[in-house]
Design a protein around this motif. Structure first.
Motif, PDB file in Angstrom:
ATOM      1  N   GLY A 251       0.794  -1.222   0.000  1.00 34.55           N
ATOM      2  CA  GLY A 251       0.000   0.000   0.000  1.00 34.55           C
ATOM      3  C   GLY A 251       0.827   1.273   0.000  1.00 34.55           C
ATOM      4  N   MET A 252       1.919   1.300  -0.744  1.00 36.72           N
ATOM      5  CA  MET A 252       2.806   2.475  -0.779  1.00 36.72           C
ATOM      6  C   MET A 252       2.286   3.527  -1.748  1.00 36.72           C
ATOM      7  SD  MET A 252       6.685   1.029  -1.008  1.00 36.72           S
ATOM      8  CE  MET A 252       7.353  -0.145   0.156  1.00 36.72           C
ATOM      9  N   SER A 253       2.497   4.787  -1.389  1.00 33.70           N
ATOM     10  CA  SER A 253       2.261   5.883  -2.323  1.00 33.70           C
ATOM     11  C   SER A 253       3.496   6.071  -3.188  1.00 33.70           C
ATOM     12  CB  SER A 253       1.979   7.179  -1.559  1.00 33.70           C
ATOM     13  OG  SER A 253       3.139   7.596  -0.842  1.00 33.70           O
ATOM     14  N   GLY A 254       3.354   6.905  -4.218  1.00 34.67           N
ATOM     15  CA  GLY A 254       4.502   7.182  -5.072  1.00 34.67           C
ATOM     16  C   GLY A 254       5.628   7.859  -4.311  1.00 34.67           C
ATOM     17  N   THR A 255       5.281   8.735  -3.359  1.00 36.38           N
ATOM     18  CA  THR A 255       6.301   9.431  -2.566  1.00 36.38           C
ATOM     19  C   THR A 255       7.065   8.452  -1.689  1.00 36.38           C
ATOM     20  OG1 THR A 255       4.978  11.450  -2.544  1.00 36.38           O
ATOM     21  CG2 THR A 255       6.709  11.248  -0.873  1.00 36.38           C
ATOM     22  N   VAL A 256       6.338   7.525  -1.048  1.00 34.64           N
ATOM     23  CA  VAL A 256       7.007   6.528  -0.210  1.00 34.64           C
ATOM     24  C   VAL A 256       7.880   5.619  -1.066  1.00 34.64           C
ATOM     25  CG1 VAL A 256       6.647   4.563   1.329  1.00 34.64           C
ATOM     26  CG2 VAL A 256       5.225   6.600   1.554  1.00 34.64           C
ATOM     27  N   ALA A 257       7.406   5.263  -2.246  1.00 31.38           N
ATOM     28  CA  ALA A 257       8.221   4.449  -3.147  1.00 31.38           C
ATOM     29  C   ALA A 257       9.479   5.204  -3.558  1.00 31.38           C
ATOM     30  CB  ALA A 257       7.414   4.049  -4.384  1.00 31.38           C
ATOM     31  N   GLY A 258       9.363   6.509  -3.768  1.00 33.08           N
ATOM     32  CA  GLY A 258      10.542   7.309  -4.065  1.00 33.08           C
ATOM     33  C   GLY A 258      11.520   7.309  -2.910  1.00 33.08           C
ATOM     34  N   LEU A 259      10.993   7.372  -1.670  1.00 28.17           N
ATOM     35  CA  LEU A 259      11.855   7.278  -0.492  1.00 28.17           C
ATOM     36  C   LEU A 259      12.562   5.935  -0.455  1.00 28.17           C
ATOM     37  CD1 LEU A 259      12.819   8.326   2.271  1.00 28.17           C
ATOM     38  CD2 LEU A 259      10.732   7.365   3.269  1.00 28.17           C
ATOM     39  N   LEU A 260      11.832   4.867  -0.802  1.00 30.29           N
ATOM     40  CA  LEU A 260      12.425   3.536  -0.815  1.00 30.29           C
ATOM     41  C   LEU A 260      13.576   3.448  -1.803  1.00 30.29           C
ATOM     42  CD1 LEU A 260      12.235   0.606   0.243  1.00 30.29           C
ATOM     43  CD2 LEU A 260      10.615   0.139  -1.604  1.00 30.29           C
ATOM     44  N   THR A 261      13.438   4.085  -2.973  1.00 32.63           N
ATOM     45  CA  THR A 261      14.516   4.046  -3.959  1.00 32.63           C
ATOM     46  C   THR A 261      15.699   4.913  -3.551  1.00 32.63           C
ATOM     47  OG1 THR A 261      13.506   5.832  -5.265  1.00 32.63           O
ATOM     48  CG2 THR A 261      12.930   3.566  -5.863  1.00 32.63           C
ATOM     49  N   SER A 262      15.522   5.771  -2.534  1.00 37.97           N
ATOM     50  CA  SER A 262      16.629   6.590  -2.035  1.00 37.97           C
ATOM     51  C   SER A 262      17.349   5.948  -0.861  1.00 37.97           C
ATOM     52  CB  SER A 262      16.116   7.972  -1.608  1.00 37.97           C
ATOM     53  OG  SER A 262      15.766   8.743  -2.717  1.00 37.97           O
ATOM     54  N   VAL A 263      16.780   4.891  -0.293  1.00 36.80           N
ATOM     55  CA  VAL A 263      17.435   4.226   0.834  1.00 36.80           C
ATOM     56  C   VAL A 263      18.849   3.758   0.490  1.00 36.80           C
ATOM     57  CG1 VAL A 263      17.333   2.165   2.321  1.00 36.80           C
ATOM     58  CG2 VAL A 263      15.308   3.583   2.005  1.00 36.80           C
ATOM     59  N   PRO A 264      19.105   3.195  -0.721  1.00 35.61           N
ATOM     60  CA  PRO A 264      20.484   2.775  -1.023  1.00 35.61           C
ATOM     61  C   PRO A 264      21.488   3.906  -0.898  1.00 35.61           C
ATOM     62  CG  PRO A 264      18.979   1.812  -2.609  1.00 35.61           C
ATOM     63  CD  PRO A 264      18.177   2.775  -1.788  1.00 35.61           C
ATOM     64  N   THR A 265      21.187   5.054  -1.475  1.00 33.48           N
ATOM     65  CA  THR A 265      22.155   6.145  -1.421  1.00 33.48           C
ATOM     66  C   THR A 265      22.323   6.676  -0.006  1.00 33.48           C
ATOM     67  OG1 THR A 265      20.379   7.667  -2.072  1.00 33.48           O
ATOM     68  CG2 THR A 265      21.815   6.839  -3.810  1.00 33.48           C
ATOM     69  N   LEU A 266      21.244   6.702   0.777  1.00 29.92           N
ATOM     70  CA  LEU A 266      21.347   7.136   2.169  1.00 29.92           C
ATOM     71  C   LEU A 266      22.244   6.200   2.962  1.00 29.92           C
ATOM     72  CD1 LEU A 266      20.476   8.928   4.533  1.00 29.92           C
ATOM     73  CD2 LEU A 266      18.469   7.448   4.815  1.00 29.92           C
ATOM     74  N   CYS A 267      22.039   4.907   2.804  1.00 33.77           N
ATOM     75  CA  CYS A 267      22.865   3.925   3.525  1.00 33.77           C
ATOM     76  C   CYS A 267      24.315   3.987   3.068  1.00 33.77           C
ATOM     77  CB  CYS A 267      22.298   2.521   3.327  1.00 33.77           C
ATOM     78  SG  CYS A 267      20.728   2.235   4.166  1.00 33.77           S
ATOM     79  N   PHE A 268      24.539   4.157   1.773  1.00 36.10           N
ATOM     80  CA  PHE A 268      25.905   4.225   1.268  1.00 36.10           C
ATOM     81  C   PHE A 268      26.626   5.446   1.837  1.00 36.10           C
ATOM     82  CE2 PHE A 268      24.697   1.830  -2.880  1.00 36.10           C
ATOM     83  CZ  PHE A 268      24.533   0.677  -2.141  1.00 36.10           C
ATOM     84  N   ALA A 269      25.898   6.559   1.985  1.00 36.74           N
ATOM     85  CA  ALA A 269      26.516   7.768   2.524  1.00 36.74           C
ATOM     86  C   ALA A 269      26.808   7.624   4.014  1.00 36.74           C
ATOM     87  CB  ALA A 269      25.596   8.965   2.289  1.00 36.74           C
ATOM     88  N   VAL A 270      25.853   7.092   4.769  1.00 40.69           N
ATOM     89  CA  VAL A 270      25.997   7.018   6.223  1.00 40.69           C
ATOM     90  C   VAL A 270      27.001   5.953   6.637  1.00 40.69           C
ATOM     91  CG1 VAL A 270      24.786   6.466   8.367  1.00 40.69           C
ATOM     92  CG2 VAL A 270      23.693   7.926   6.661  1.00 40.69           C
ATOM     93  N   PHE A 271      26.894   4.774   6.039  1.00 36.93           N
ATOM     94  CA  PHE A 271      27.739   3.659   6.483  1.00 36.93           C
ATOM     95  C   PHE A 271      29.068   3.595   5.745  1.00 36.93           C
ATOM     96  CE2 PHE A 271      23.345   2.106   7.357  1.00 36.93           C
ATOM     97  CZ  PHE A 271      23.445   2.116   8.744  1.00 36.93           C
TER      98      PHE A 271
END
Length: 435
Positions: A70-90
């Motif tokens: 039940g994701m919205s388009g905005t939440v799906a966009g957030l999901l596709t940004s998780v890789p870059t966020l994790c790569f930056a933080v970790f």
């Protein structure tokens, strides 16, 4: 000061004379026979194969995941940004972990985290559970991303272009394979998207095995330090400050912008084609074509790049291919789908070029550690808003015109940053000439 006028940096070993104003003691890789190097090479390739299936498998099933959770388009966009966020933080933690435990041990633990994260993320329940499981897998990928150039520089110092090309090619194989087979594999497993995502954990577990052997050999073969010490100015004893290097910032910007394009492509391109009337399995194959272009080109581009004093011309060719691909997606997404997928596949080969430049823009092993961590972590941090913004524009505009225009516009600063990062100089030489 022109790059050719800047002082060079020569790494020196124990007990040797320091040749220039900046010198570091670079410990040798653990003494090993050719069989040991083959083992490292196998481990390197298996790791590279596992650096993107966590992302492209999700991209291929994004519509099913959105519907199921039940994701919205905005939440799906957030999901596709998780890789870059994790790569930056970790990713920024990789140098410290490598100094304490050794790069091989850190990559080994990273692959174990990938296996566990991929196994649990479809089943722990809801969007939050999917995000947490993905974050665990991406944490392992993040530290491995940073340390791959370090391992190449340490174990294969005279074959940086060849080994970078080899693992870049393996990375492209893993990326394209996951994109191509995730949908049919899911169908074969009964149509359950959860099973289609979880199956990739087995491939990550396979990559842990050779690293366990490499770590065991490293600990018994040599008492040498596990990671290179920090580079220092021989005259002042001052440590290299990577943030004062213009080349490092240019490379970070280039890395971030190409990452933005790559993760938008991996996360959203199948949806663009599906919205244009392309069947789901064909959309997955189109993403696979885009990713598989990296198989031959990821091996060729690093070898060509290491033979050129400046990599700007390669940057421009890749950027122009991307602009042509985005123009095609806007004008005729379904009619010319295969051509646009090929062009965007060429553009995505900015990634192996960026990895190659990490090894070329640092003259010492210590410099590679710092530059790799800085360029990748800062670059991934810069790339976080891109996929989210694409999701927001898609949801609120009701089409792909604005998102595609954004993708094309970002290629212009990417090309500019790449040309600057491709100049013939090293971060150590810039630091030595800072006065």
């Amino acid at each position: 000061m022109r790059s050719e006028d800047m002082p060079t940096v020569t790494p020196v070993g124990r007990g040797t004379h320091e040749d220039g104003p900046l010198a570091v003691e670079v410990p040798p890789a653990p003494r090993t026979r050719s069989a040991g190097l083959v083992l490292v090479g196998v481990a390197l390739v298996l790791t590279a194969v596992n650096l993107r299936p966590a992302i492209t498998s999700l991209g291929a099933l994004l519509e099913e995941v959105r519907t199921g959770l039940g994701m919205s388009g905005t939440v799906a966009g957030l999901l596709t940004s998780v890789p870059t966020l994790c790569f930056a933080v970790f990713g920024i933690t990789a140098p410290r972990l490598a100094r304490r435990h050794g790069p091989a041990a850190v990559v080994c633990a990273g692959m174990a985290a990938v296996a566990v994260g991929l196994a649990v993320r479809p089943f722990v329940g809801g969007t939050v559970g999917l995000l947490v499981g993905s974050a665990l897998a991406l944490m392992g990928i993040a530290v491995s991303n940073v340390l791959m150039p370090v391992i190449v520089k340490r174990w294969f110092p005279d074959r940086v272009g060849t080994m970078t090309g080899l693992y870049s090619m393996a990375l492209a194989v893993g990326t394209s394979t996951a994109a191509a087979v995730t949908v049919p594999l899911t169908d074969a497993l009964g149509g359950n998207w959860r099973s289609g995502l979880a199956v990739w954990a087995a491939l990550a577990a396979l990559a842990v095995v050779p690293w366990l052997l490499v770590v065991a050999r490293s600990r018994t073969a040599s008492p040498a330090p596990t990671a290179p010490p920090a580079a220092r100015d021989a005259a002042t004893g001052e440590a290299l400050r990577i943030t004062r290097s213009r080349t490092a910032w240019a490379l970070a910007a280039f890395f971030g912008l190409q990452s933005t394009a790559a993760y938008i492509t991996m996360g959203w391109m199948p949806q663009i084609f599906r919205d244009a009337g392309v069947p789901a399995d064909t959309a997955g194959l189109l993403l696979a074509v885009t990713m598989v272009m990296g198989v031959p080109l990821a091996f060729v581009i690093p070898r060509v790049a290491t033979r050129l004093p400046r990599q700007g011309p390669i940057v421009l060719v890749l950027g122009l291919s991307g602009l042509a691909g985005y123009a095609g997606l806007y004008l005729a997404p379904a009619a010319g789908a295969w051509a646009w997928a090929l062009l965007l596949g060429v553009a995505n080969c900015a990634f192996p070029l960026a990895l190659t430049m990490v090894g070329m823009r640092a003259g010492t092993a210590a410099g590679v550690v710092k530059l790799s961590a800085f360029a990748q972590s800062t670059g991934y941090l810069l790339s976080i808003p891109g996929p989210i913004l694409v999701g927001v524009l898609y949801q609120h505009s009701g089409g792909w015109g604005l998102p595609i225009a954004l993708m094309a516009a970002l290629l212009v600063p990417q090309m500019a940053a790449g040309v600057l990062a491709g100049r013939n100089r090293t971060v150590e030489a810039e630091w030595a000439a800072r006065g």
